[in-house]
Design a protein around this motif. Structure first.
Motif, PDB file in Angstrom:
ATOM      1  N   SER A  92       7.772  16.321  -9.057  1.00 51.34           N
ATOM      2  CA  SER A  92       8.604  14.965  -9.268  1.00 51.34           C
ATOM      3  C   SER A  92       7.762  14.325  -8.756  1.00 51.34           C
ATOM      4  N   VAL A  93       7.639  13.847  -7.592  1.00 55.11           N
ATOM      5  CA  VAL A  93       6.385  12.373  -7.121  1.00 55.11           C
ATOM      6  C   VAL A  93       5.276  12.672  -8.081  1.00 55.11           C
ATOM      7  N   ALA A  94       4.533  12.839  -8.228  1.00 61.80           N
ATOM      8  CA  ALA A  94       4.089  13.378  -9.490  1.00 61.80           C
ATOM      9  C   ALA A  94       3.621  12.598 -10.703  1.00 61.80           C
ATOM     10  N   ASN A  95       5.083  13.831 -10.921  1.00 64.31           N
ATOM     11  CA  ASN A  95       5.627  13.092 -12.654  1.00 64.31           C
ATOM     12  C   ASN A  95       5.526  11.854 -12.528  1.00 64.31           C
ATOM     13  N   ASN A  96       6.173  11.231 -10.908  1.00 65.38           N
ATOM     14  CA  ASN A  96       6.739   9.758 -11.647  1.00 65.38           C
ATOM     15  C   ASN A  96       5.435   8.558 -11.462  1.00 65.38           C
ATOM     16  N   ILE A  97       4.496   9.172 -10.727  1.00 68.52           N
ATOM     17  CA  ILE A  97       3.549   8.502 -10.434  1.00 68.52           C
ATOM     18  C   ILE A  97       2.042   8.568 -11.463  1.00 68.52           C
ATOM     19  N   ALA A  98       2.424  10.019 -12.308  1.00 63.41           N
ATOM     20  CA  ALA A  98       1.698  10.018 -13.902  1.00 63.41           C
ATOM     21  C   ALA A  98       2.343   8.895 -15.058  1.00 63.41           C
ATOM     22  N   ARG A  99       3.380   8.869 -14.835  1.00 58.58           N
ATOM     23  CA  ARG A  99       4.438   7.495 -15.227  1.00 58.58           C
ATOM     24  C   ARG A  99       3.867   6.536 -15.489  1.00 58.58           C
ATOM     25  N   LEU A 100       4.407   6.095 -13.742  1.00 56.18           N
ATOM     26  CA  LEU A 100       4.552   4.433 -14.074  1.00 56.18           C
ATOM     27  C   LEU A 100       3.346   3.923 -13.010  1.00 56.18           C
ATOM     28  N   ALA A 101       1.868   4.645 -12.581  1.00 57.06           N
ATOM     29  CA  ALA A 101       1.217   4.322 -12.074  1.00 57.06           C
ATOM     30  C   ALA A 101       0.039   3.389 -12.722  1.00 57.06           C
ATOM     31  N   PRO A 102      -0.218   2.563 -12.409  1.00 55.34           N
ATOM     32  CA  PRO A 102      -0.843   1.020 -13.102  1.00 55.34           C
ATOM     33  C   PRO A 102      -2.454   1.082 -13.190  1.00 55.34           C
ATOM     34  N   THR A 155       7.223   8.128  -3.680  1.00 49.21           N
ATOM     35  CA  THR A 155       7.426   7.431  -4.769  1.00 49.21           C
ATOM     36  C   THR A 155       7.303   6.004  -4.540  1.00 49.21           C
ATOM     37  N   LYS A 156       8.393   5.525  -4.473  1.00 49.45           N
ATOM     38  CA  LYS A 156       8.349   4.100  -4.281  1.00 49.45           C
ATOM     39  C   LYS A 156       7.367   3.511  -3.206  1.00 49.45           C
ATOM     40  N   ILE A 157       6.803   4.402  -2.204  1.00 49.98           N
ATOM     41  CA  ILE A 157       5.595   3.313  -1.365  1.00 49.98           C
ATOM     42  C   ILE A 157       4.230   3.911  -2.006  1.00 49.98           C
ATOM     43  N   ILE A 158       3.604   4.959  -2.838  1.00 45.25           N
ATOM     44  CA  ILE A 158       2.833   5.247  -3.666  1.00 45.25           C
ATOM     45  C   ILE A 158       2.515   4.001  -4.200  1.00 45.25           C
ATOM     46  N   LEU A 159       3.514   4.260  -5.166  1.00 44.15           N
ATOM     47  CA  LEU A 159       3.611   2.918  -5.903  1.00 44.15           C
ATOM     48  C   LEU A 159       3.142   1.099  -5.629  1.00 44.15           C
ATOM     49  N   GLU A 160       3.864   0.906  -5.272  1.00 45.92           N
ATOM     50  CA  GLU A 160       3.342   0.064  -4.408  1.00 45.92           C
ATOM     51  C   GLU A 160       2.081  -0.629  -3.926  1.00 45.92           C
ATOM     52  N   ARG A 161       1.619   0.601  -3.146  1.00 45.31           N
ATOM     53  CA  ARG A 161      -0.087   0.849  -2.916  1.00 45.31           C
ATOM     54  C   ARG A 161      -1.073   0.874  -4.438  1.00 45.31           C
ATOM     55  N   ALA A 162      -0.714   1.374  -5.299  1.00 42.85           N
ATOM     56  CA  ALA A 162      -1.042   0.945  -6.717  1.00 42.85           C
ATOM     57  C   ALA A 162      -0.800  -0.252  -7.650  1.00 42.85           C
ATOM     58  N   ARG A 163       0.269  -0.802  -7.037  1.00 39.98           N
ATOM     59  CA  ARG A 163      -0.114  -2.487  -6.978  1.00 39.98           C
ATOM     60  C   ARG A 163      -0.094  -2.811  -7.014  1.00 39.98           C
ATOM     61  N   THR A 164      -0.823  -2.618  -5.368  1.00 43.56           N
ATOM     62  CA  THR A 164      -2.037  -3.748  -5.449  1.00 43.56           C
ATOM     63  C   THR A 164      -3.962  -3.527  -6.033  1.00 43.56           C
ATOM     64  N   ASN A 165      -4.222  -4.176  -5.150  1.00 45.50           N
ATOM     65  CA  ASN A 165      -5.587  -4.832  -6.266  1.00 45.50           C
ATOM     66  C   ASN A 165      -6.012  -3.419  -5.211  1.00 45.50           C
ATOM     67  N   ARG A 166      -6.193  -3.079  -4.223  1.00 45.56           N
ATOM     68  CA  ARG A 166      -7.163  -2.147  -3.034  1.00 45.56           C
ATOM     69  C   ARG A 166      -7.476  -1.848  -3.861  1.00 45.56           C
ATOM     70  N   PHE A 167      -6.437  -0.388  -4.824  1.00 44.96           N
ATOM     71  CA  PHE A 167      -7.100   1.020  -4.907  1.00 44.96           C
ATOM     72  C   PHE A 167      -7.862   0.809  -6.738  1.00 44.96           C
ATOM     73  N   SER A 168      -8.750   1.492  -6.566  1.00 44.77           N
ATOM     74  CA  SER A 168      -9.473   2.274  -8.288  1.00 44.77           C
ATOM     75  C   SER A 168      -9.051   3.401  -8.185  1.00 44.77           C
ATOM     76  N   LEU A 169      -8.131   4.318  -7.378  1.00 44.79           N
ATOM     77  CA  LEU A 169      -8.138   5.625  -8.480  1.00 44.79           C
ATOM     78  C   LEU A 169      -7.039   5.763  -7.179  1.00 44.79           C
ATOM     79  N   ILE A 170      -6.295   6.984  -7.931  1.00 42.11           N
ATOM     80  CA  ILE A 170      -5.319   8.139  -6.781  1.00 42.11           C
ATOM     81  C   ILE A 170      -5.761   9.234  -6.977  1.00 42.11           C
TER      82      ILE A 170
END
Length: 290
Positions: free
Chosen positions: A270-280, A238-253
């Motif tokens: 559980s991982v998907a739930n956290n990504i759904a809640r927190l990914a920008p 969860t932490k690493i996926i969110l770290e990647r998502a919060r950079t400007n590199r990606f447009s979609l997970i």
């Protein structure tokens, strides 16, 4: 594969902003859209017809906008429970994707996902595109915007090599075939599972999983991917996926919504739930085949 789309809408400014994200789906073969506003039977009581009459002009305005973009568009305004009605209409219209908006981190923390989005994700029988919505401060006050940009520019694909992840990979191949996206394949060596008793085998696991990812990359290259990168970090998924998502590199997970060994009664892992809640970023969740 993504030709028929269900779009949940409430006629608000937020759902108006989502339309630009919907229009981007033409690049992956989406041609028909059904705009759905479910009047929750638990809240409406005897006001259904009055509320429906008030909502229809807003939905018709959204329909006109999508028709101008080249979509064939229908409108549905059922009375019922949101996730049940969405799934029922998806079957009736032979849909292949559901689009729903979710609140961003600038809103109240307890409302990051929202009850409608959460119920749809928990009970999804189709892939769900979660479009992130955020509130911005402008001169005239607060405004809402949908975060989608160039939706298919660079796709982050987290995988745990489960059956669900392999199923999600088929959607990734389709999207890459249509858009020529950049892709990053990400497998996180889960510290919680490895750290205590298996840390001494991390190099072995990395080698095995690198070979797995190396087998996936040519499939994407054959589909026309602009580039394919591979990452195998160690830590919290969860932490690493969110770290990647919060950079400007990606447009979609793009990811499966359940991991290995998921409980059938718990459709959102559980991982998907956290990504759904927190990914920008927008997230395309692909459920397991059931």
């Amino acid at each position: 594969m993504l030709s028929h789309v269900i779009v949940t809408t409430d006629g608000s400014e937020a759902s108006e902003r989502m339309l630009e994200c919907i229009k981007a789906l033409r690049r992956v073969g989406s041609r028909e859209v059904v705009l759905v506003h479910v009047f929750d039977v638990r809240d409406v009581n005897g006001l259904y017809e009055t509320l429906k009459k008030s909502m229809l002009p807003k939905l018709e305005g959204q329909r006109d906008s999508l028709q101008e973009a080249g979509f064939k568009v229908g409108i549905e305004t059922p009375l019922g429970v949101v996730y049940y009605e969405v799934n029922k209409l998806a079957r009736q219209h032979d849909s292949s994707l559901v689009v729903v908006g979710a609140h961003g981190e600038s809103l109240v923390k307890e409302l990051l996902l929202g009850s409608t989005a959460h119920s749809i994700l928990q009970n999804a029988v189709l892939p769900v595109l979660l479009v992130r919505l955020e509130i911005t401060e402008e001169n005239s006050g607060k405004r809402c915007r949908a975060i989608c940009g160039d939706l298919f520019r660079h796709i982050l694909f987290p995988t745990d090599f489960s059956d669900n992840a392999e199923h999600a990979f088929l959607y990734l191949e389709h999207i890459v075939r249509e858009t020529g996206s950049h892709v990053t394949l990400l497998h996180v060596q889960d510290q919680a599972k490895i750290g205590r008793h298996l840390k001494h085998r991390l190099e072995e696991f990395n080698q095995i999983d690198a070979e797995r990812l190396a087998g996936m990359a040519p499939r994407l290259e054959q589909c026309g991917a602009a580039s394919v990168e591979v990452e195998i970090p160690y830590g919290s998924p969860t932490k690493i996926i969110l770290e990647r998502a919060r950079t400007n590199r990606f447009s979609l997970i793009l990811m499966g919504s359940q991991g290995r060994g998921f409980i059938h009664e718990l459709f959102l892992g559980s991982v998907a739930n956290n990504i759904a809640r927190l990914a920008p970023l927008p997230v395309l969740f692909v459920p397991a085949v059931r």
